[in-house]
Design a protein around this motif. Structure first.
Motif, PDB file in Angstrom:
ATOM      1  N   TRP A 257     -44.811  46.743 102.304  1.00 46.04           N
ATOM      2  CA  TRP A 257     -44.138  45.452 102.105  1.00 46.04           C
ATOM      3  C   TRP A 257     -43.494  44.903 103.373  1.00 46.04           C
ATOM      4  O   TRP A 257     -43.440  43.701 103.565  1.00 46.04           O
ATOM      5  CB  TRP A 257     -43.091  45.550 100.991  1.00 46.04           C
TER       6      TRP A 257
ATOM      7  N   LEU B 239     -47.437  37.465  94.977  1.00 52.03           N
ATOM      8  CA  LEU B 239     -47.315  38.896  94.696  1.00 52.03           C
ATOM      9  C   LEU B 239     -48.660  39.483  94.271  1.00 52.03           C
ATOM     10  O   LEU B 239     -49.092  40.515  94.795  1.00 52.03           O
ATOM     11  CB  LEU B 239     -46.265  39.116  93.605  1.00 52.03           C
TER      12      LEU B 239
ATOM     13  N   ARG C 105     -45.849  46.837  93.044  1.00 51.62           N
ATOM     14  CA  ARG C 105     -45.235  45.638  92.471  1.00 51.62           C
ATOM     15  C   ARG C 105     -43.708  45.801  92.417  1.00 51.62           C
ATOM     16  O   ARG C 105     -42.952  44.883  92.718  1.00 51.62           O
ATOM     17  CB  ARG C 105     -45.804  45.452  91.062  1.00 51.62           C
TER      18      ARG C 105
ATOM     19  N   SER D 112     -41.602  45.043  95.578  1.00 48.50           N
ATOM     20  CA  SER D 112     -41.577  43.670  96.059  1.00 48.50           C
ATOM     21  C   SER D 112     -40.185  43.068  95.904  1.00 48.50           C
ATOM     22  O   SER D 112     -39.490  43.332  94.926  1.00 48.50           O
ATOM     23  CB  SER D 112     -42.582  42.839  95.253  1.00 48.50           C
TER      24      SER D 112
ATOM     25  N   HIS E  26     -39.091  39.811 100.920  1.00 45.91           N
ATOM     26  CA  HIS E  26     -40.412  40.151 101.471  1.00 45.91           C
ATOM     27  C   HIS E  26     -41.378  38.988 101.275  1.00 45.91           C
ATOM     28  O   HIS E  26     -42.122  38.634 102.185  1.00 45.91           O
ATOM     29  CB  HIS E  26     -40.997  41.386 100.774  1.00 45.91           C
ATOM     30  N   LEU E  27     -41.375  38.403 100.098  1.00 44.03           N
ATOM     31  CA  LEU E  27     -42.311  37.311  99.812  1.00 44.03           C
ATOM     32  C   LEU E  27     -42.039  36.104 100.700  1.00 44.03           C
ATOM     33  O   LEU E  27     -42.971  35.459 101.183  1.00 44.03           O
ATOM     34  CB  LEU E  27     -42.264  36.951  98.329  1.00 44.03           C
TER      35      LEU E  27
END
Length: 79
Positions: free
Chosen positions: A11, A43, A56, A59, A63-64
């Motif tokens: 990640w 994601l 998952r 996350s 990070h996104l």
């Protein structure tokens, strides 16, 4: 086919993830479209990148956000 010699991507490897997304989608997404992608979609796409080893559950929104920004820079570099 995955490269068995490639290092796993996690990640916090935002640039590597962005390169993988750019390789997958190319110019289908420009800067404004990248910033409008829903995190739920982003994601799912990240989880399909070859050699991605994150889960998952690991996350985070941070990070996104970093991945989105890195993807924009990757897209710009290829224009």
């Amino acid at each position: 086919m995955q490269d068995k010699f490639a290092l796993p991507i996690h990640w916090n490897d935002h640039e590597d993830i962005a390169m993988g997304l750019y390789e997958k989608f190319g110019d289908d997404f420009n800067e404004s479209k990248i910033y409008r992608i829903r995190f739920t979609d982003l994601l799912e796409w990240v989880l399909t990148i070859p050699n991605f080893a994150g889960t998952r559950e690991e996350s985070t929104e941070g990070h996104l956000e970093q991945i989105q920004s890195a993807w924009v820079y990757e897209w710009r570099d290829n224009q």
